[in-house]
Design a protein around this motif. Structure first.
Motif, mmCIF file in Angstrom:
data_model
loop_
_atom_site.group_PDB
_atom_site.id
_atom_site.type_symbol
_atom_site.label_atom_id
_atom_site.label_comp_id
_atom_site.label_asym_id
_atom_site.label_seq_id
_atom_site.Cartn_x
_atom_site.Cartn_y
_atom_site.Cartn_z
ATOM 1 N N LEU A 170 0.828 -1.212 0.000
ATOM 2 C CA LEU A 170 0.000 0.000 0.000
ATOM 3 C C LEU A 170 0.858 1.256 0.000
ATOM 4 O O LEU A 170 0.544 2.243 -0.670
ATOM 5 C CB LEU A 170 -0.945 0.003 1.203
ATOM 6 C CG LEU A 170 -2.076 -1.024 1.156
ATOM 7 C CD1 LEU A 170 -2.739 -1.143 2.521
ATOM 8 C CD2 LEU A 170 -3.095 -0.641 0.091
ATOM 9 N N ASP A 171 1.952 1.245 0.754
ATOM 10 C CA ASP A 171 2.829 2.410 0.858
ATOM 11 C C ASP A 171 3.697 2.611 -0.386
ATOM 12 O O ASP A 171 3.925 3.738 -0.811
ATOM 13 C CB ASP A 171 3.744 2.291 2.078
ATOM 14 C CG ASP A 171 3.012 2.451 3.388
ATOM 15 O OD1 ASP A 171 1.870 2.964 3.390
ATOM 16 O OD2 ASP A 171 3.579 2.069 4.435
ATOM 17 N N LEU A 172 4.197 1.530 -0.970
ATOM 18 C CA LEU A 172 5.212 1.624 -2.023
ATOM 19 C C LEU A 172 4.755 1.114 -3.381
ATOM 20 O O LEU A 172 5.418 1.392 -4.385
ATOM 21 C CB LEU A 172 6.450 0.802 -1.623
ATOM 22 C CG LEU A 172 7.139 1.137 -0.329
ATOM 23 C CD1 LEU A 172 8.195 0.086 0.005
ATOM 24 C CD2 LEU A 172 7.756 2.512 -0.405
ATOM 25 N N GLY A 173 3.679 0.343 -3.409
ATOM 26 C CA GLY A 173 3.308 -0.390 -4.608
ATOM 27 C C GLY A 173 3.217 0.417 -5.878
ATOM 28 O O GLY A 173 3.795 0.044 -6.900
ATOM 29 N N GLU A 174 2.504 1.513 -5.867
ATOM 30 C CA GLU A 174 2.327 2.303 -7.099
ATOM 31 C C GLU A 174 3.653 2.869 -7.598
ATOM 32 O O GLU A 174 3.940 2.818 -8.795
ATOM 33 C CB GLU A 174 1.312 3.427 -6.876
ATOM 34 C CG GLU A 174 -0.108 2.943 -6.693
ATOM 35 C CD GLU A 174 -0.656 2.210 -7.912
ATOM 36 O OE1 GLU A 174 -0.448 2.670 -9.056
ATOM 37 O OE2 GLU A 174 -1.289 1.162 -7.713
ATOM 38 N N GLU A 175 4.460 3.380 -6.690
ATOM 39 C CA GLU A 175 5.768 3.929 -7.068
ATOM 40 C C GLU A 175 6.658 2.841 -7.681
ATOM 41 O O GLU A 175 7.305 3.050 -8.708
ATOM 42 C CB GLU A 175 6.450 4.517 -5.826
ATOM 43 C CG GLU A 175 7.881 4.922 -6.019
ATOM 44 C CD GLU A 175 8.567 5.246 -4.694
ATOM 45 O OE1 GLU A 175 9.801 5.174 -4.655
ATOM 46 O OE2 GLU A 175 7.870 5.547 -3.708
ATOM 47 N N LEU A 176 6.674 1.679 -7.061
ATOM 48 C CA LEU A 176 7.509 0.586 -7.555
ATOM 49 C C LEU A 176 6.981 0.047 -8.880
ATOM 50 O O LEU A 176 7.773 -0.322 -9.752
ATOM 51 C CB LEU A 176 7.608 -0.522 -6.509
ATOM 52 C CG LEU A 176 8.222 -0.103 -5.170
ATOM 53 C CD1 LEU A 176 8.317 -1.286 -4.231
ATOM 54 C CD2 LEU A 176 9.572 0.552 -5.341
ATOM 55 N N LEU A 177 5.665 0.008 -9.050
ATOM 56 C CA LEU A 177 5.106 -0.423 -10.333
ATOM 57 C C LEU A 177 5.488 0.539 -11.449
ATOM 58 O O LEU A 177 5.808 0.108 -12.565
ATOM 59 C CB LEU A 177 3.584 -0.523 -10.245
ATOM 60 C CG LEU A 177 3.027 -1.813 -9.666
ATOM 61 C CD1 LEU A 177 1.530 -1.690 -9.450
ATOM 62 C CD2 LEU A 177 3.353 -3.000 -10.547
ATOM 63 N N ARG A 178 5.470 1.828 -11.169
ATOM 64 C CA ARG A 178 5.874 2.805 -12.190
ATOM 65 C C ARG A 178 7.335 2.581 -12.594
ATOM 66 O O ARG A 178 7.672 2.635 -13.775
ATOM 67 C CB ARG A 178 5.665 4.235 -11.685
ATOM 68 C CG ARG A 178 4.219 4.688 -11.735
ATOM 69 C CD ARG A 178 4.075 6.192 -11.503
ATOM 70 N NE ARG A 178 4.524 6.613 -10.192
ATOM 71 C CZ ARG A 178 3.790 6.578 -9.083
ATOM 72 N NH1 ARG A 178 2.549 6.142 -9.143
ATOM 73 N NH2 ARG A 178 4.275 6.978 -7.936
#
Length: 122
Positions: free
Chosen positions: A49-57
């Motif tokens: 939840l904290d890092l997922g979107e950033e890491l996916l990008r």
């Protein structure tokens, strides 16, 4: 949604309850193990939840030069599609330049969510 508690805060609160109250009270070894698994799963959920979107990008940015433009969809769907395309290319023997370095970095990104302690062992 800015309301509190956030999903990450809820996951953290439940994990803390399991570790501080449920685990010490559990005497059955099987239940203790299952409580530890649940607490670990909540830790993974919180990191995602904290890092997922950033890491996916970042993963998409690493895969794009190796596998082409991503199809429409959520970032997770795009990353999965690009990864599948790169896998097809590698199986065919068409390994793009820079693939090994990109895949190592992607593995690090995934470990940041799944098990960051593995990155400390290096």
């Amino acid at each position: 949604m800015p309301d509190r508690p956030s999903a990450a805060e809820l996951a953290d609160a439940v994990r803390e309850f399991l570790e501080a109250e449920a685990l010490p009270a559990a005497t059955d070894p099987r239940l203790r193990f299952r409580l530890l698994v649940a607490a670990n799963a909540l830790s993974i959920l919180k990191r995602d939840l904290d890092l997922g979107e950033e890491l996916l990008r970042e993963e998409i940015a690493l895969l794009r030069p190796l596998a082409g433009a991503p199809p429409p969809g959520t970032p997770r769907e795009q990353a999965l599609a690009l990864s599948a395309e790169l896998s097809r290319r590698i199986r065919r023997g068409d390994v793009p330049r820079g693939a090994l370095e990109a895949l190592r970095r992607i593995a690090e990104l995934k470990l940041r969510v799944a098990s960051p302690r593995y990155l400390e062992r290096g």
